[in-house]
Design an enzyme around this catalytic site. Structure first.
Site, PDB file in Angstrom:
ATOM      1  NE  ARG A   9     105.974  -2.111  24.328  1.00 58.61           N
ATOM      2  CZ  ARG A   9     106.287  -3.345  23.704  1.00 58.61           C
ATOM      3  NH1 ARG A   9     106.364  -3.321  22.404  1.00 58.61           N
ATOM      4  NH2 ARG A   9     106.812  -4.220  24.499  1.00 58.61           N
ATOM      5  CB  CYS A  10     109.456   5.385  25.222  1.00 60.86           C
ATOM      6  SG  CYS A  10     110.833   6.229  25.494  1.00 60.86           S
ATOM      7  NE  ARG A  11     113.500   4.880  32.736  1.00 64.69           N
ATOM      8  CZ  ARG A  11     114.366   5.895  32.958  1.00 64.69           C
ATOM      9  NH1 ARG A  11     114.207   6.803  33.494  1.00 64.69           N
ATOM     10  NH2 ARG A  11     115.309   5.885  32.211  1.00 64.69           N
TER      11      ARG A  11
END
Length: 113
Positions: A9-11
């Site tokens: 979920r983390c870019r």
């Protein structure tokens, strides 16, 4: 083998994973929110990173602000908080042998692969 502690979920974590994929090297993805590191594993990661536990904390997370910010916590208490709330762990972390790096910016990963 190279390991990446990854949160999809983390870019920044996705960018780090992409760098490893493009490198053509073998690596292992550790979804640390599902497979939370043990206390010993986390302390070993901190040692490889050569940082204090507070430096691994995502201080803008609501969990940190509401429960820990402003408190005088020992290193062990911070490690415990990270294990109980793995969302607080800065990411991505890439480990290659006896070297580790927090992939922010993502290009730093190139230094250890």
């Amino acid at each position: 083998m190279i390991q990446i502690f990854h949160n999809n979920r983390c870019r920044k974590s996705r960018e780090g994973l992409e760098i490893l994929e493009k490198s053509g090297k073998d690596f292992e993805v550790i979804k640390y929110l599902e497979a939370v590191p043990s206390e010993n594993d986390l302390k070993n990661i901190l040692k490889l990173l050569n940082i204090k536990p507070i430096e691994l904390v995502r201080k803008n997370e609501t969990i940190w602000k509401e429960n820990f910010k402003g408190k005088d916590l020992s290193d062990d208490e911070i490690v415990s908080a990270l294990i109980k709330n793995p969302k607080l762990i800065e990411r991505p972390i890439v480990i290659n042998g006896n070297k580790a790096i927090i992939g922010r910016p993502s290009e730093r990963i190139l230094d250890i692969i």
